[in-house]
Design an enzyme around this catalytic site. Structure first.
Site, PDB file in Angstrom:
ATOM      1  N   THR A  16       0.834  -1.208   0.000  1.00  0.00           N
ATOM      2  CA  THR A  16       0.000   0.000   0.000  1.00  0.00           C
ATOM      3  C   THR A  16       0.870   1.259   0.000  1.00  0.00           C
ATOM      4  O   THR A  16       0.733   2.130  -0.865  1.00  0.00           O
ATOM      5  CB  THR A  16      -0.908   0.002   1.252  1.00  0.00           C
ATOM      6  OG1 THR A  16      -1.606  -1.234   1.278  1.00  0.00           O
ATOM      7  CG2 THR A  16      -1.887   1.160   1.243  1.00  0.00           C
ATOM      8  N   LYS A 107       6.103   1.632  12.645  1.00  0.00           N
ATOM      9  CA  LYS A 107       5.883   1.981  14.066  1.00  0.00           C
ATOM     10  C   LYS A 107       6.270   0.844  14.997  1.00  0.00           C
ATOM     11  O   LYS A 107       6.768   1.072  16.092  1.00  0.00           O
ATOM     12  CB  LYS A 107       4.424   2.402  14.297  1.00  0.00           C
ATOM     13  CG  LYS A 107       3.435   1.274  14.133  1.00  0.00           C
ATOM     14  CD  LYS A 107       2.081   1.751  13.791  1.00  0.00           C
ATOM     15  CE  LYS A 107       1.867   1.655  12.362  1.00  0.00           C
ATOM     16  NZ  LYS A 107       1.102   0.952  11.540  1.00  0.00           N
ATOM     17  N   GLU A 131       8.419   9.939  10.095  1.00  0.00           N
ATOM     18  CA  GLU A 131       7.185  10.717  10.264  1.00  0.00           C
ATOM     19  C   GLU A 131       5.920   9.871  10.053  1.00  0.00           C
ATOM     20  O   GLU A 131       4.946   9.981  10.802  1.00  0.00           O
ATOM     21  CB  GLU A 131       7.193  11.893   9.273  1.00  0.00           C
ATOM     22  CG  GLU A 131       6.004  12.834   9.384  1.00  0.00           C
ATOM     23  CD  GLU A 131       5.923  13.529  10.731  1.00  0.00           C
ATOM     24  OE1 GLU A 131       6.826  14.297  11.055  1.00  0.00           O
ATOM     25  OE2 GLU A 131       4.929  13.299  11.457  1.00  0.00           O
ATOM     26  N   VAL A 134       3.639   7.507  12.721  1.00  0.00           N
ATOM     27  CA  VAL A 134       2.552   7.948  13.623  1.00  0.00           C
ATOM     28  C   VAL A 134       1.556   8.779  12.830  1.00  0.00           C
ATOM     29  O   VAL A 134       1.909   9.774  12.201  1.00  0.00           O
ATOM     30  CB  VAL A 134       3.114   8.796  14.789  1.00  0.00           C
ATOM     31  CG1 VAL A 134       1.980   9.331  15.654  1.00  0.00           C
ATOM     32  CG2 VAL A 134       4.079   7.981  15.631  1.00  0.00           C
ATOM     33  N   GLY A 136      -0.066   8.450  10.066  1.00  0.00           N
ATOM     34  CA  GLY A 136       0.009   8.483   8.601  1.00  0.00           C
ATOM     35  C   GLY A 136       0.359   9.838   8.012  1.00  0.00           C
ATOM     36  O   GLY A 136       1.493  10.309   8.142  1.00  0.00           O
ATOM     37  N   GLU A 192      -8.071  -4.953   8.951  1.00  0.00           N
ATOM     38  CA  GLU A 192      -7.353  -6.128   8.439  1.00  0.00           C
ATOM     39  C   GLU A 192      -8.171  -7.385   8.736  1.00  0.00           C
ATOM     40  O   GLU A 192      -9.014  -7.388   9.642  1.00  0.00           O
ATOM     41  CB  GLU A 192      -6.021  -6.278   9.187  1.00  0.00           C
ATOM     42  CG  GLU A 192      -5.197  -5.043   9.246  1.00  0.00           C
ATOM     43  CD  GLU A 192      -4.087  -5.033   8.229  1.00  0.00           C
ATOM     44  OE1 GLU A 192      -3.807  -6.099   7.665  1.00  0.00           O
ATOM     45  OE2 GLU A 192      -3.519  -3.949   8.012  1.00  0.00           O
ATOM     46  N   LYS A 207       2.183   3.982  18.497  1.00  0.00           N
ATOM     47  CA  LYS A 207       2.259   5.382  18.060  1.00  0.00           C
ATOM     48  C   LYS A 207       2.392   6.310  19.269  1.00  0.00           C
ATOM     49  O   LYS A 207       3.141   7.297  19.227  1.00  0.00           O
ATOM     50  CB  LYS A 207       1.007   5.733  17.249  1.00  0.00           C
ATOM     51  CG  LYS A 207       0.948   4.967  15.923  1.00  0.00           C
ATOM     52  CD  LYS A 207      -0.419   5.047  15.274  1.00  0.00           C
ATOM     53  CE  LYS A 207      -0.475   4.266  13.964  1.00  0.00           C
ATOM     54  NZ  LYS A 207      -1.816   4.097  13.438  1.00  0.00           N
TER      55      LYS A 207
HETATM   56  P1  NAP Z   1       1.884  -4.077   2.774  1.00  0.00           P
HETATM   57  O1  NAP Z   1       0.818  -3.549   1.893  1.00  0.00           O
HETATM   58  O2  NAP Z   1       1.675  -5.364   3.466  1.00  0.00           O
HETATM   59  O3  NAP Z   1       3.222  -4.168   1.880  1.00  0.00           O
HETATM   60  C1  NAP Z   1       4.391  -4.745   2.347  1.00  0.00           C
HETATM   61  C2  NAP Z   1       5.388  -4.843   1.181  1.00  0.00           C
HETATM   62  O4  NAP Z   1       6.634  -5.258   1.712  1.00  0.00           O
HETATM   63  C3  NAP Z   1       4.994  -5.850   0.120  1.00  0.00           C
HETATM   64  O5  NAP Z   1       5.270  -5.327  -1.157  1.00  0.00           O
HETATM   65  C4  NAP Z   1       5.915  -7.047   0.390  1.00  0.00           C
HETATM   66  O6  NAP Z   1       6.321  -7.747  -0.781  1.00  0.00           O
HETATM   67  C5  NAP Z   1       7.112  -6.375   0.971  1.00  0.00           C
HETATM   68  N1  NAP Z   1       7.820  -7.240   1.918  1.00  0.00           N
HETATM   69  C6  NAP Z   1       7.379  -7.701   3.110  1.00  0.00           C
HETATM   70  N2  NAP Z   1       8.308  -8.476   3.690  1.00  0.00           N
HETATM   71  C7  NAP Z   1       9.348  -8.505   2.842  1.00  0.00           C
HETATM   72  C8  NAP Z   1      10.605  -9.149   2.851  1.00  0.00           C
HETATM   73  N3  NAP Z   1      10.976  -9.936   3.868  1.00  0.00           N
HETATM   74  N4  NAP Z   1      11.434  -8.963   1.808  1.00  0.00           N
HETATM   75  C9  NAP Z   1      11.067  -8.195   0.767  1.00  0.00           C
HETATM   76  N5  NAP Z   1       9.891  -7.546   0.691  1.00  0.00           N
HETATM   77  C10 NAP Z   1       9.044  -7.716   1.709  1.00  0.00           C
HETATM   78  O7  NAP Z   1       2.253  -3.013   3.907  1.00  0.00           O
HETATM   79  P2  NAP Z   1       1.872  -1.461   3.965  1.00  0.00           P
HETATM   80  O8  NAP Z   1       0.461  -1.303   4.402  1.00  0.00           O
HETATM   81  O9  NAP Z   1       2.328  -0.791   2.728  1.00  0.00           O
HETATM   82  O10 NAP Z   1       2.756  -0.979   5.226  1.00  0.00           O
HETATM   83  C11 NAP Z   1       4.132  -0.784   5.121  1.00  0.00           C
HETATM   84  C12 NAP Z   1       4.642  -0.098   6.399  1.00  0.00           C
HETATM   85  O11 NAP Z   1       4.008   1.173   6.529  1.00  0.00           O
HETATM   86  C13 NAP Z   1       4.348  -0.847   7.694  1.00  0.00           C
HETATM   87  O12 NAP Z   1       5.411  -0.647   8.596  1.00  0.00           O
HETATM   88  C14 NAP Z   1       3.080  -0.164   8.217  1.00  0.00           C
HETATM   89  O13 NAP Z   1       2.929  -0.257   9.618  1.00  0.00           O
HETATM   90  C15 NAP Z   1       3.370   1.267   7.814  1.00  0.00           C
HETATM   91  N6  NAP Z   1       2.174   2.106   7.672  1.00  0.00           N
HETATM   92  C16 NAP Z   1       1.166   1.707   6.868  1.00  0.00           C
HETATM   93  C17 NAP Z   1       0.059   2.521   6.724  1.00  0.00           C
HETATM   94  C18 NAP Z   1      -1.061   2.141   5.802  1.00  0.00           C
HETATM   95  O14 NAP Z   1      -2.008   2.929   5.655  1.00  0.00           O
HETATM   96  N7  NAP Z   1      -1.021   0.967   5.157  1.00  0.00           N
HETATM   97  C19 NAP Z   1      -0.002   3.745   7.414  1.00  0.00           C
HETATM   98  C20 NAP Z   1       1.066   4.129   8.219  1.00  0.00           C
HETATM   99  C21 NAP Z   1       2.158   3.302   8.337  1.00  0.00           C
HETATM  100  P3  NAP Z   1       5.290  -8.628  -1.670  1.00  0.00           P
HETATM  101  O15 NAP Z   1       4.377  -7.593  -2.301  1.00  0.00           O
HETATM  102  O16 NAP Z   1       6.111  -9.319  -2.668  1.00  0.00           O
HETATM  103  O17 NAP Z   1       4.578  -9.511  -0.708  1.00  0.00           O
HETATM  104  N1  HSE Z   2      -4.075   0.176  11.025  1.00  0.00           N
HETATM  105  C1  HSE Z   2      -3.846   1.573  11.220  1.00  0.00           C
HETATM  106  C2  HSE Z   2      -5.162   2.293  11.473  1.00  0.00           C
HETATM  107  C3  HSE Z   2      -3.168   2.229  10.040  1.00  0.00           C
HETATM  108  O1  HSE Z   2      -6.237   1.696  11.445  1.00  0.00           O
HETATM  109  O2  HSE Z   2      -5.095   3.488  11.738  1.00  0.00           O
HETATM  110  C4  HSE Z   2      -1.689   1.971   9.990  1.00  0.00           C
HETATM  111  O3  HSE Z   2      -1.052   2.617  11.048  1.00  0.00           O
END
Ligand code: NAP
Ligand code: HSE
Length: 428
Positions: A16, A107, A131, A134, A136, A192, A207
């Site tokens: 994402t 985080k 940044e 916490v 987003g 999720e 956070k």
């Molecule tokens: P995600 O959609 O699950 O994507 C994770 C990506 O990392 C995938 O492309 C995956 O590859 C790759 N990956 C995971 N483990 C790996 C490994 N061992 N080696 C190589 N590649 C690997 O996660 P996300 O939602 O983007 O979140 C990413 C980070 O941002 C997390 O720390 C999350 O807490 C933080 N975050 C997310 C949001 C949000 O709105 N989603 C908001 C704030 C912070 P594949 O595609 O090949 O599986």
């Molecule tokens: N799962 C979190 C939320 C987003 O619902 O706010 C990633 O930090």
């Protein structure tokens, strides 16, 4: 000054947030020179499965080999967007050790290993920015570190989890139950399939630990945070909250008190006129109090592809300017104090307690005396409903210590006239 016409970025993860970062950087290409004084390109993207088709992403950039990134001296910035502790932690440490600055949204990692990673960044003269970890898209960490540096911060209160805020907002609007609303949140893609980290308050706790460390200049980790989620909140609690002109929110609350840092995540009844009460759906907000600035509130999207990418790209561009100007590694860890964590048993709050009791003479007096004997002063007590010889009693206490309410409830729950203690919710 670093004489490079183009800085190179490697992104770890194309989920994402990784996809959002790719799109935002692509969109900014024409302005990059103006923004940072040179070009900036993404030269590698690490994924688990490099053969998977990813819409809009140039396939030639994908790799499943970390060595292609860590072994490439031309890569200046590593952007970790994989999530989890390992291998993210090892990759970040290796990147810093080879002099590459790092941006992360992780985080989980920063709330547990922030000190170790920030110390390593400082040792190697690199930036480590986080940044997006916490709230987003909401700018909060850099404002706390930089713009509000002239304050002694006393309090940070946050609605920092969009999933639970959506669930509680919908329960309030529609009067429906937790399980049903969680299912809706999952169907809409907000929650999720395993919602534990969100609904049990763990995501918010991480956070809050990060924000408290920065706000109070003293290291607070995830394990220091007292955490309760929203799974026990019922339609009846929400209805009573409405009756009292309040709403129920999952709040992260941290205060710097003379007895130490209070840090908790739990549902709370807040007055409907409090600025946080009108933060609804998946929105996040953080309310901070400083001795010079007074109260400040930050509001916006706490998650999602582009809002989170906004924060990550902000960090990438700031790091790029630092590289260009030869001044990376200048704002490392800002925890220069050692303030103890106040035990939860000593923290004070007002409480809303809902009990089912026998409906007979003397019940209210017996309940009141248990509270009184345990130093719990009652602000209001009312009998709400009576059915089949049982009644529902609602109690609002004055501000009391957690240990005193816990002792009272332990005694009450053993008394034959108390059929059940249905809800215990703190009141802001
Ligand atoms: P995600 O959609 O699950 O994507 C994770 C990506 O990392 C995938 O492309 C995956 O590859 C790759 N990956 C995971 N483990 C790996 C490994 N061992 N080696 C190589 N590649 C690997 O996660 P996300 O939602 O983007 O979140 C990413 C980070 O941002 C997390 O720390 C999350 O807490 C933080 N975050 C997310 C949001 C949000 O709105 N989603 C908001 C704030 C912070 P594949 O595609 O090949 O599986
Ligand atoms: N799962 C979190 C939320 C987003 O619902 O706010 C990633 O930090």
């Amino acid at each position: 000054m670093v004489k490079k016409d183009v800085l190179q970025v490697a992104i770890l993860g194309a989920g994402t947030v990784g996809t959002g970062v790719y799109k935002v950087i692509d969109h900014l290409q024409d302005e990059m020179e103006h923004k940072i004084g040179c070009g900036l390109i993404i030269s590698k993207i690490l994924v688990r499965d490099a053969s998977k088709k990813r819409d809009g992403i140039d396939e030639s950039l994908l790799t499943d080999q970390w060595n292609e990134i860590i072994g490439n001296p031309d890569i200046d910035i590593v952007v970790e967007l994989m999530g989890g502790i390992e291998p993210a932690k090892s990759y970040i440490m290796e990147a810093l050790k080879t002099g590459k600055s790092v941006v992360t949204a992780n985080k989980d990692l920063m709330a547990e290993h922030g000190k170790e990673l920030l110390d390593l960044a400082e040792e190697h003269g690199c930036d480590l920015m986080f940044e997006a970890s916490v709230a987003g898209g909401i700018p909060i960490l850099r404002p706390l570190k930089h713009c509000l540096a002239g304050n002694h911060m006393s309090e940070v209160i946050g609605i920092v989890n969009g999933t639970t805020n959506f669930i509680l907002s919908k329960m309030t609007e529609e009067g429906c139950g937790f399980e049903e609303t969680l299912k809706l949140a999952q169907d809409l893609g907000y929650a999720e399939s395993d919602p534990t980290a969100d609904v049990e308050g763990l995501d918010a706790a991480r956070k809050m630990a990060i924000m408290a460390s920065i706000a109070f200049h003293s290291r607070v980790t995830f394990n220091d945070v007292y955490t309760e989620g929203i799974t026990k909140i019922t339609e009846r609690d929400i209805a009573y909250a409405k009756e009292m002109d309040r709403v129920i929110k999952l709040l992260g609350v941290t205060k710097n008190t003379k007895d130490g840092i209070e840090i908790k995540v739990h549902p709370m009844l807040i007055d409907k006129n409090h600025p946080l009460a009108s933060v609804n759906d998946t929105f996040n907000a953080v309310f901070v109090r400083g001795d010079a600035v007074g109260d400040v509130m930050f509001y916006g999207r706490g998650a999602g592809e582009l809002p989170t990418a906004s924060a990550v790209v902000g960090d990438i561009l700031e790091t790029a300017r630092h590289i260009k100007n030869g001044c990376t590694g200048e704002t490392g860890c800002t925890c220069y104090k050692h303030i103890p964590i106040k035990p939860i048993s000593e923290c004070k709050s007002k409480y809303f307690v809902r009990l089912q009791v026998e409906d007979r003479a003397g019940t209210l007096a017996s309940i009141s005396s248990v509270f009184g004997n345990n130093h719990v002063s009652i602000e209001r007590i009312a009998q709400k409903q009576s059915k089949n010889g049982n009644a529902e009693i609602v109690v609002i206490t004055h501000k009391v210590k957690e240990k005193d309410i816990t002792n009272s409830l332990t005694i009450l729950s053993t008394m034959p006239l108390v059929k059940s203690v249905d809800s215990v919710i703190r009141v802001y």
